[in-house]
Scaffold this motif. Structure first.
Motif, PDB file in Angstrom:
ATOM      1  N   LEU A  98       0.824  -1.208   0.000  1.00  0.00           N
ATOM      2  CA  LEU A  98       0.000   0.000   0.000  1.00  0.00           C
ATOM      3  C   LEU A  98       0.859   1.260   0.000  1.00  0.00           C
ATOM      4  O   LEU A  98       0.447   2.295  -0.549  1.00  0.00           O
ATOM      5  CB  LEU A  98      -0.938  -0.002   1.212  1.00  0.00           C
ATOM      6  N   GLU A  99       2.028   1.196   0.641  1.00  0.00           N
ATOM      7  CA  GLU A  99       2.943   2.335   0.596  1.00  0.00           C
ATOM      8  C   GLU A  99       3.485   2.551  -0.807  1.00  0.00           C
ATOM      9  O   GLU A  99       3.828   3.684  -1.182  1.00  0.00           O
ATOM     10  CB  GLU A  99       4.106   2.108   1.567  1.00  0.00           C
ATOM     11  N   SER A 100       3.563   1.472  -1.629  1.00  0.00           N
ATOM     12  CA  SER A 100       4.134   1.571  -2.979  1.00  0.00           C
ATOM     13  C   SER A 100       3.113   2.015  -4.011  1.00  0.00           C
ATOM     14  O   SER A 100       3.498   2.422  -5.122  1.00  0.00           O
ATOM     15  CB  SER A 100       4.712   0.211  -3.406  1.00  0.00           C
ATOM     16  N   LEU A 101       1.837   1.918  -3.689  1.00  0.00           N
ATOM     17  CA  LEU A 101       0.779   2.290  -4.613  1.00  0.00           C
ATOM     18  C   LEU A 101       0.240   3.676  -4.287  1.00  0.00           C
ATOM     19  O   LEU A 101       0.179   4.075  -3.125  1.00  0.00           O
ATOM     20  CB  LEU A 101      -0.352   1.267  -4.557  1.00  0.00           C
ATOM     21  N   TYR A 102      -0.197   4.374  -5.346  1.00  0.00           N
ATOM     22  CA  TYR A 102      -0.676   5.742  -5.194  1.00  0.00           C
ATOM     23  C   TYR A 102      -2.106   5.852  -5.702  1.00  0.00           C
ATOM     24  O   TYR A 102      -2.617   4.965  -6.402  1.00  0.00           O
ATOM     25  CB  TYR A 102       0.222   6.716  -5.963  1.00  0.00           C
ATOM     26  N   GLU A 103      -2.760   6.957  -5.365  1.00  0.00           N
ATOM     27  CA  GLU A 103      -4.115   7.200  -5.829  1.00  0.00           C
ATOM     28  C   GLU A 103      -4.181   7.300  -7.351  1.00  0.00           C
ATOM     29  O   GLU A 103      -5.130   6.856  -7.982  1.00  0.00           O
ATOM     30  CB  GLU A 103      -4.655   8.503  -5.202  1.00  0.00           C
ATOM     31  N   ASN A 163       2.121  12.405  -1.067  1.00  0.00           N
ATOM     32  CA  ASN A 163       1.141  12.321   0.027  1.00  0.00           C
ATOM     33  C   ASN A 163      -0.157  11.636  -0.390  1.00  0.00           C
ATOM     34  O   ASN A 163      -1.153  11.687   0.334  1.00  0.00           O
ATOM     35  CB  ASN A 163       0.848  13.710   0.587  1.00  0.00           C
ATOM     36  N   GLN A 164      -0.142  11.001  -1.578  1.00  0.00           N
ATOM     37  CA  GLN A 164      -1.321  10.278  -2.035  1.00  0.00           C
ATOM     38  C   GLN A 164      -1.063   8.780  -2.148  1.00  0.00           C
ATOM     39  O   GLN A 164      -1.683   8.082  -2.953  1.00  0.00           O
ATOM     40  CB  GLN A 164      -1.791  10.829  -3.396  1.00  0.00           C
ATOM     41  N   ARG A 165      -0.174   8.297  -1.291  1.00  0.00           N
ATOM     42  CA  ARG A 165       0.009   6.853  -1.221  1.00  0.00           C
ATOM     43  C   ARG A 165      -1.270   6.219  -0.676  1.00  0.00           C
ATOM     44  O   ARG A 165      -1.936   6.788   0.202  1.00  0.00           O
ATOM     45  CB  ARG A 165       1.180   6.506  -0.302  1.00  0.00           C
ATOM     46  N   LEU A 166      -1.605   5.054  -1.173  1.00  0.00           N
ATOM     47  CA  LEU A 166      -2.809   4.387  -0.700  1.00  0.00           C
ATOM     48  C   LEU A 166      -2.764   4.106   0.795  1.00  0.00           C
ATOM     49  O   LEU A 166      -3.791   4.100   1.478  1.00  0.00           O
ATOM     50  CB  LEU A 166      -3.016   3.068  -1.470  1.00  0.00           C
ATOM     51  N   TYR A 167      -1.573   3.878   1.305  1.00  0.00           N
ATOM     52  CA  TYR A 167      -1.448   3.643   2.751  1.00  0.00           C
ATOM     53  C   TYR A 167      -1.939   4.857   3.528  1.00  0.00           C
ATOM     54  O   TYR A 167      -2.657   4.716   4.523  1.00  0.00           O
ATOM     55  CB  TYR A 167       0.004   3.344   3.104  1.00  0.00           C
ATOM     56  N   LEU A 168      -1.560   6.058   3.065  1.00  0.00           N
ATOM     57  CA  LEU A 168      -1.921   7.279   3.784  1.00  0.00           C
ATOM     58  C   LEU A 168      -3.362   7.691   3.536  1.00  0.00           C
ATOM     59  O   LEU A 168      -4.028   8.207   4.446  1.00  0.00           O
ATOM     60  CB  LEU A 168      -0.980   8.419   3.380  1.00  0.00           C
ATOM     61  N   THR A 169      -3.856   7.483   2.322  1.00  0.00           N
ATOM     62  CA  THR A 169      -5.196   7.986   1.994  1.00  0.00           C
ATOM     63  C   THR A 169      -6.312   7.002   2.322  1.00  0.00           C
ATOM     64  O   THR A 169      -7.429   7.421   2.655  1.00  0.00           O
ATOM     65  CB  THR A 169      -5.270   8.350   0.504  1.00  0.00           C
ATOM     66  N   LEU A 170      -6.036   5.708   2.240  1.00  0.00           N
ATOM     67  CA  LEU A 170      -7.096   4.729   2.442  1.00  0.00           C
ATOM     68  C   LEU A 170      -6.929   3.898   3.708  1.00  0.00           C
ATOM     69  O   LEU A 170      -7.862   3.767   4.508  1.00  0.00           O
ATOM     70  CB  LEU A 170      -7.169   3.788   1.227  1.00  0.00           C
ATOM     71  N   PHE A 171      -5.746   3.342   3.909  1.00  0.00           N
ATOM     72  CA  PHE A 171      -5.591   2.415   5.033  1.00  0.00           C
ATOM     73  C   PHE A 171      -5.421   3.133   6.370  1.00  0.00           C
ATOM     74  O   PHE A 171      -6.101   2.797   7.346  1.00  0.00           O
ATOM     75  CB  PHE A 171      -4.394   1.489   4.795  1.00  0.00           C
ATOM     76  N   GLU A 172      -4.518   4.108   6.442  1.00  0.00           N
ATOM     77  CA  GLU A 172      -4.200   4.728   7.730  1.00  0.00           C
ATOM     78  C   GLU A 172      -5.418   5.348   8.411  1.00  0.00           C
ATOM     79  O   GLU A 172      -5.601   5.158   9.625  1.00  0.00           O
ATOM     80  CB  GLU A 172      -3.089   5.774   7.553  1.00  0.00           C
ATOM     81  N   PRO A 173      -6.281   6.096   7.708  1.00  0.00           N
ATOM     82  CA  PRO A 173      -7.464   6.642   8.393  1.00  0.00           C
ATOM     83  C   PRO A 173      -8.335   5.556   9.023  1.00  0.00           C
ATOM     84  O   PRO A 173      -8.841   5.715  10.136  1.00  0.00           O
ATOM     85  CB  PRO A 173      -8.213   7.380   7.278  1.00  0.00           C
ATOM     86  N   ARG A 174      -8.530   4.423   8.299  1.00  0.00           N
ATOM     87  CA  ARG A 174      -9.336   3.341   8.863  1.00  0.00           C
ATOM     88  C   ARG A 174      -8.615   2.684  10.039  1.00  0.00           C
ATOM     89  O   ARG A 174      -9.252   2.295  11.034  1.00  0.00           O
ATOM     90  CB  ARG A 174      -9.628   2.288   7.781  1.00  0.00           C
ATOM     91  N   TYR A 175      -7.313   2.559   9.932  1.00  0.00           N
ATOM     92  CA  TYR A 175      -6.525   1.967  11.027  1.00  0.00           C
ATOM     93  C   TYR A 175      -6.627   2.819  12.288  1.00  0.00           C
ATOM     94  O   TYR A 175      -6.847   2.297  13.392  1.00  0.00           O
ATOM     95  CB  TYR A 175      -5.073   1.838  10.573  1.00  0.00           C
TER      96      TYR A 175
END
Length: 838
Positions: A218-223, A230-242
């Motif tokens: 997820l850190e390697s993939l982007y929106e 700052n649009q890594r999937l980890y930051l935009t999708l996973f981290e808020p849910r975590y």
């Protein structure tokens, strides 16, 4: 010869005229190669051949077509080869457990099913990532030329992003037909990861490395394919849910702790959770979330119910302080420091507890019986004398009050040591907490109206002759404690008055070491300034000059050869009136009153006084000496003749003793030299012959007739207290085992003042304060010339805070007095402004 750097150069122009139909063969070669790469059968491929094929296509301006063909190929590959495998992993059971959270499955089943799903995603991602790296190397020339010229995302970014579009964002298939809400694969992925993390939080063991592979993906993939940081999937999708799931987890856990645990358990649990989350970010999730997840734990597990845990009965902050739970306090400080830089919750309870413990010390004095320890009033007597004194004065209220004063100060110092230890060992000498504790100590110490007197008595008790038994380190400790207490006092002028009185008695009666006294005053000077110790230093100077004066006078007497004067050895202390307390200098009376009430000295003493007076004025003309009989003492050699009819025992022979008494005691005893055996003197007769004030005479006669160890006079009737109707006679049968006998010198005992004495002391202190305020006002106005009332009051308070806390009404009263005495005047047209009158 230097070699030329390798460069990719276009083929010479003539080649441009070749057949344009070479694209399809080159694409077929590349397509087959990409298939082999996906099938992990790339060992037979020629990188040079494939590179030339892509090179030819780009060179013939077919880069856009190649770009599209590669993207379409990868999408087809996802559709035909990858998505069927992913769809096979998504079962109804997985959806029910992860997304719908249906109950009924064990943690083991959830873990096995979830990790199987994650392994499928990981394997697909690993294969795709490896394949895209190899394909990107083959099509390097396409990225270097075409994508740069057209400013499109690199081919690697586009193809690696296909995993996001075709896998993570793909909709769930037939397994979710009965679900109303539209879910994608990422929803299941995120739910599985969060469930596994919560399992680990509950104590289960999970495959951390597997979860880390997924979060790294997820850190390697982007929106988007533009790959904005700052649009890594980890930051935009996973981290808020975590963070949201963690917030809910710790909110419930905190509520459970409030219901089931105590404060000590909560502290250690919160500390453990913080350490676990930090470790989890490093091994399982991502270091990018370390601070954010720590904030969640701090907010939900520490800050949310902080007041509840601190107030817990039996385990909260109050029991921690009372029971010296230093480990708990240390953890508490670390946790509170994370959530509140001002530490307000900790400060409030600390301050309140300090004041409560201080008030408990004061209450304990009222409920303690000090009659048993009254002998500890310590005048420097040896053990035998102290024991005898205890028998005679067990119920003496004065000594009990003095013992209470010493206990109060000792208890305050123990409380100070307790909080100093907490501050250094647990709170890392935090300046905010140190200031709060200091204010609380100052509040409860100054709320006790006898604090100044008690602190002075504590120092007095420690500086008496008993200090000889202490080591240098112990003496320093006593002096340091005294200065610590002195810092807390707001009414330092009251302390100065008491200390001056107690110091005078110690110096005049030789009850302390002069070098220790000077060290104490030196420390006070460093702490409070010269004005605070000027009188104390003047007292030391008087004692030093008096010693030299006594030695010189003795040499003078010896040179005269006058035998009469040699019978009496005179030790003189010439005291400067301004340096010594009024109680020592004749009770605060004027010189005229002192002359009227002066006692009648025996002729021998009178002659000696006249002799010294002449010697003193020989080099000091114009000075006036007033003899202060209440402050001196005398050693009298007493001879008790054999008692007629006694053939054995001590009374059968002459007995000689050296009796140490007050000056009044000496005057009284010398009256009995002229009496015949069996004669007596009444109280009124003794007062008439000596002119000693009645209260002083009663105390003197009590020390000579009531105390067994020095009962050289017999009182009739033989009661404990002296009355003006009593008669006194010479005790011919007096016997003592000691040769040197010390009669109690009542005036030398530092005791707690009674209510009336304290009122008188406060009245005198208020008079002194009035003069000090007058001087401050005049000093300020002389410098400023013109000043508003409010500013003048504030400046007076600021200047005098070091000595005492000025009372605003008193300042106003003194200003009015200075106006009446024409030191100041009001400015015309502005009655609130004053002008100094020279």
């Amino acid at each position: 010869m230097a070699s030329r750097p390798n460069k990719i150069r276009p083929i010479r122009k003539p080649i441009m005229n070749r057949d344009q139909g070479e694209f399809e063969p080159c694409w077929a070669l590349l397509r087959d190669a990409m298939t082999d790469i996906h099938l992990q059968n790339a060992g037979r491929l020629s990188f040079e051949q494939l590179y030339r094929a892509s090179y030819k296509i780009v060179l013939r301006k077919k880069g856009a077509l190649l770009y599209e063909r590669v993207r379409d190929f990868e999408q087809e590959w996802f559709r035909d080869h990858i998505m069927p495998n992913i769809a096979a992993l998504i079962t109804k059971n997985l959806i029910n457990i992860s997304l719908l959270q249906h109950p009924g499955s064990s943690s083991h089943e959830r873990r096995e099913m979830g990790e199987k799903f994650l392994r499928g995603i990981r394997d697909s991602w690993t294969d795709h990532n490896r394949s895209m790296n190899m394909i990107a190397d083959v099509l390097m020339y396409l990225d270097r030329v075409y994508t740069l010229e057209t400013k499109q995302p690199s081919l690697f970014a586009v193809t690696i992003g296909l995993f996001r579009d075709n896998v993570l964002q793909s909709h769930i298939g037939t397994a979710a037909d009965d679900i109303e809400q539209d879910f994608v694969v990422f929803d299941i992925l995120c739910a599985v990861i969060l469930d596994l993390i919560n399992m680990e939080r509950d104590g289960d063991i999970i495959n951390r490395n597997l979860v880390r592979k997924i979060t790294a993906m997820l850190e390697s993939l982007y929106e988007t394919d533009d790959e904005i940081e700052n649009q890594r999937l980890y930051l935009t999708l996973f981290e808020p849910r975590y963070l949201e799931a963690s917030t809910e987890f710790y909110r419930k856990e905190c509520e459970k702790l409030v219901q089931e645990a105590n404060c000590s358990t909560w502290l250690r649990h919160a500390q453990r959770r913080l350490n676990e989350e930090r470790e989890r970010c490093g091994t399982t999730v991502s270091i990018m979330t370390t601070d954010k997840i720590a904030s969640v734990v701090e907010k939900e597990l520490i800050e949310a119910k902080l007041d509840v845990f601190l107030a817990m009965e039996g385990s909260g902050l109050k029991p921690m302080i009372d029971n010296d739970r230093l480990d708990d306090l240390s953890i508490l400080y670390q946790l509170i420091s994370r959530v509140d830089s001002t530490k307000s919750a900790l400060k409030v309870i600390l301050q309140r507890r300090v004041r409560e413990l201080g008030q408990e010390i004061e209450k304990a004095l009222k409920n303690t019986d000090f009659s048993v320890v009254s002998a500890a009033a310590g005048d420097g007597e040896d053990a035998g004398e102290a024991a005898e004194k205890a028998k005679a004065q067990t119920l003496n209220p004065t000594q009990q009050q003095t013992a209470a004063a010493i206990k109060w100060v000792d208890d305050v110092l123990q409380l100070k040591d307790k909080f100093d230890r907490i501050l250094s060992d647990c709170f890392w000498d935090d300046l905010l907490l140190q200031s709060a504790i200091t204010r609380s100590f100052s509040d409860f110490i100054n709320s006790f109206n006898r604090s100044s007197e008690y602190v002075s008595l504590f120092i007095d008790d420690n500086l008496k002759r008993g200090i000889k038994t202490k080591t240098e380190a112990e003496v320093d400790a006593v002096l340091d404690k005294a200065i610590v207490l002195l810092r807390y006092l707001s009414d330092r002028d009251m302390f100065e008055r008491y200390y001056q009185k107690h110091l005078a008695k110690r110096l005049l009666h030789g009850k302390s070491e002069i070098h220790t006294e000077k060290e104490m005053v030196s420390r006070m000077k460093s702490e409070m300034g010269n004005h605070f110790t000027s009188k104390f230093e003047g007292m030391f100077k008087d004692m030093e000059l008096s010693k030299d004066l006594t030695d010189n006078y003795r040499d003078h007497i010896a040179s005269l050869g006058d035998a009469d004067h040699k019978k009496v050895d005179l030790n003189i202390n010439v005291l400067t009136t301004n340096n010594w307390p009024p109680e020592v200098m004749g009770g605060g009376t004027s010189k005229g009153e002192g002359a009227k009430t002066d006692c009648f000295y025996p002729p021998e003493i009178k002659r000696l006084q006249e002799s010294f007076y002449k010697y003193y004025l020989k080099d000091r003309s114009g000075r006036v000496l007033t003899w202060v009989s209440s402050a001196g003492n005398a050693d009298i050699k007493c001879v008790f003749p054999k008692v007629p009819g006694k053939e054995t025992g001590p009374l059968s022979k002459e007995r000689r003793y050296e009796l140490n008494v007050s000056t009044y005691g000496m005057i009284v005893l010398m009256l009995f030299n002229d009496l015949e055996d069996g004669e007596s003197l009444s109280f009124d007769e003794i007062q008439a012959k000596t002119n000693i004030p009645a209260p002083e005479l009663m105390r003197t006669l009590a020390s000579l007739s009531s105390v067994p160890k020095c009962r050289v006079l017999l009182k009739e009737p033989a009661t404990k207290y002296v009355k003006n109707t009593d008669k006194f006679s010479y005790n011919a049968q007096f016997v003592s085992k000691a040769i040197r006998i010390k009669a109690p010198v009542i005036s030398s005992i530092s005791k707690v003042e009674g209510d009336e004495e304290r009122k008188e002391t406060e009245r005198k202190n208020d008079q002194t304060r009035a003069h000090v305020i007058d001087a401050a006002v005049v000093r300020i106005m002389k410098q400023r010339k013109l000043l508003a009332h409010t500013k003048l009051v504030n400046e007076v308070i600021s200047q005098l805070m070091g000595r005492f806390k000025p009372d605003v009404p008193l300042i106003k009263k003194r200003i009015e007095d200075l106006l009446a005495r024409e030191y100041l005047e009001r400015v015309e047209g502005d009655s609130s402004t004053y002008r100094y009158l020279a």
